[in-house]
Design a protein around this motif. Structure first.
Motif, mmCIF file in Angstrom:
data_model
loop_
_atom_site.group_PDB
_atom_site.id
_atom_site.type_symbol
_atom_site.label_atom_id
_atom_site.label_comp_id
_atom_site.label_asym_id
_atom_site.label_seq_id
_atom_site.Cartn_x
_atom_site.Cartn_y
_atom_site.Cartn_z
ATOM 1 N N VAL A 69 0.858 -1.185 0.000
ATOM 2 C CA VAL A 69 0.000 0.000 0.000
ATOM 3 C C VAL A 69 0.893 1.233 0.000
ATOM 4 O O VAL A 69 2.042 1.174 0.429
ATOM 5 C CB VAL A 69 -0.960 0.045 1.220
ATOM 6 N N LYS A 83 -6.377 3.064 3.211
ATOM 7 C CA LYS A 83 -6.044 2.004 2.256
ATOM 8 C C LYS A 83 -5.494 0.781 2.973
ATOM 9 O O LYS A 83 -5.787 -0.349 2.590
ATOM 10 C CB LYS A 83 -4.979 2.503 1.270
ATOM 11 N N ALA A 84 -4.690 1.013 3.990
ATOM 12 C CA ALA A 84 -4.069 -0.097 4.720
ATOM 13 C C ALA A 84 -5.109 -0.916 5.481
ATOM 14 O O ALA A 84 -5.052 -2.148 5.499
ATOM 15 C CB ALA A 84 -3.006 0.430 5.680
ATOM 16 N N ALA A 132 -6.987 -2.925 2.823
ATOM 17 C CA ALA A 132 -6.158 -3.981 2.210
ATOM 18 C C ALA A 132 -5.948 -5.155 3.155
ATOM 19 O O ALA A 132 -5.995 -6.308 2.733
ATOM 20 C CB ALA A 132 -4.816 -3.398 1.773
#
Length: 170
Positions: A39, A129-130, A133
């Motif tokens: 990411v 995003k992390a 993900a």
């Protein structure tokens, strides 16, 4: 009164931060055996950085999910600092992935807690995003990645991390 309200708000915000379900199973365990997920977030200077700049480069890397407002995260940091001090430079690194929304609070917490490792954040909180993900259920939580980029453990206590690294880095 304001301080009490802020503390209560912090606790309520951290409430979804339970990293295990009611059966004490680790939901992050599904990642073990898989390759880490790359990411891109920003470092403390605002520079975009990919996780792959730090992971899969020959060291064990603990990816530590946390936030400045998470009391449980903050309480865990002194123990993580001890582990880092013991193994850093011997094949172990830490990358902190924050879910803070406020950059100033994030940087202040890093400074206050004296956290010497790499820190990344995209200031999107739970929409990071992390978080998406890695399907992070709550914080604090972590994954340990081996030198080749494979996730070898998740949600380790600092005692278990120390034991693992003692064996792995003989």
């Amino acid at each position: 009164m304001k301080k009490v309200l802020m503390m209560m708000l912090s606790l309520l915000m951290a409430f979804p931060a339970v990293a295990q379900d009611e059966n004490n199973e680790d939901p992050m365990q599904v990642l073990v055996g898989k390759r880490f997920i790359d990411v891109q977030l920003k470092d403390t200077q605002g520079t975009p950085r990919k996780l792959s700049e730090y992971v899969g480069k020959g060291n064990y890397v603990l990816i530590d999910f946390w936030a400045s407002w998470c009391q449980f995260c903050r309480e865990e940091m002194p123990a993580l600092k001890k582990v880092y001090k013991k193994f850093q430079g011997k094949g172990f690194e830490v990358v902190g992935l924050s879910i803070d929304e406020n950059t100033a609070n994030w940087k202040e917490a890093i400074q206050q807690l004296g956290l010497p490792w790499t820190h990344l954040d995209d200031t999107k909180g739970w929409k990071s995003k992390a978080i998406s993900a890695y399907k992070v259920p709550g914080i604090p939580v972590n994954v340990l990645v081996d030198p080749t980029g494979q996730i070898v453990a998740s949600n380790l206590s600092m005692e278990d991390l120390t034991e693992y690294l003692n064996e792995a880095l003989k």
